[in-house]
Motif scaffolding. Structure first.
Motif, PDB file in Angstrom:
ATOM      1  N   GLU A 130      -5.526   1.540   1.437  1.00  0.00           N
ATOM      2  CA  GLU A 130      -5.975   0.155   1.778  1.00  0.00           C
ATOM      3  C   GLU A 130      -7.283  -0.049   0.876  1.00  0.00           C
ATOM      4  N   ASP A 131      -8.245   0.950   0.825  1.00  0.00           N
ATOM      5  CA  ASP A 131      -9.370   1.037   0.274  1.00  0.00           C
ATOM      6  C   ASP A 131      -9.097   0.999  -1.157  1.00  0.00           C
ATOM      7  N   THR A 156       0.925  -1.254  -0.103  1.00  0.00           N
ATOM      8  CA  THR A 156       0.113   0.019  -0.077  1.00  0.00           C
ATOM      9  C   THR A 156       0.801   1.272   0.014  1.00  0.00           C
ATOM     10  N   ASP A 207      -3.351   8.871   3.486  1.00  0.00           N
ATOM     11  CA  ASP A 207      -3.882   8.055   4.687  1.00  0.00           C
ATOM     12  C   ASP A 207      -3.776   6.805   4.386  1.00  0.00           C
ATOM     13  N   LYS A 208      -3.302   5.925   5.037  1.00  0.00           N
ATOM     14  CA  LYS A 208      -3.112   4.554   4.890  1.00  0.00           C
ATOM     15  C   LYS A 208      -4.409   3.773   4.710  1.00  0.00           C
ATOM     16  N   LYS A 209      -5.335   4.176   5.313  1.00  0.00           N
ATOM     17  CA  LYS A 209      -6.783   3.761   5.184  1.00  0.00           C
ATOM     18  C   LYS A 209      -7.208   3.903   3.844  1.00  0.00           C
ATOM     19  N   GLU A 210      -7.038   4.933   3.170  1.00  0.00           N
ATOM     20  CA  GLU A 210      -7.291   5.227   1.798  1.00  0.00           C
ATOM     21  C   GLU A 210      -6.700   4.432   0.893  1.00  0.00           C
TER      22      GLU A 210
END
Length: 99
Positions: free
Chosen positions: A79-80, A63, A74-77
């Motif tokens: 990952e999404d 990622t 953002d790491k979550k973005e």
């Protein structure tokens, strides 16, 4: 005298997919160019920023690569986005250009 040494000049009819979607935080608009060049990796272009990268499912395990390629903070973005591309990208071809 030629100034440049041409490495390749290929013409190819390709399939292109344009897709826009949103996550909880961000809107994305991508063009995905499916080509036989570049070891079968699709060329993914962010239509908003013009940034692009070659991706296949193995690249999506990293990622940080997505974060860097598309400047995602953002790491979550990231990952999404990786989850989206896992469904959108076909498996990489094992054929190479140099056989």
């Amino acid at each position: 005298m030629e100034l440049f040494e041409k490495l390749y000049d290929e013409h190819e009819k390709v399939k292109v997919r344009f897709i826009g979607f949103t996550t909880d935080e961000t809107r994305y608009d991508f063009g995905i160019v499916y080509t036989n060049m570049f070891f079968g990796k699709p060329l993914v272009v962010c239509m908003q920023t013009g940034r692009s990268t070659l991706l296949d499912p193995r690249d999506l395990e990293d990622t940080e690569h997505l974060q860097h390629s598309f400047r995602i903070k953002d790491k979550k973005e990231a990952e999404d986005l990786a989850e989206f591309f896992l469904d959108a990208l076909p498996g990489a071809s094992l054929e190479t250009q140099y056989e």
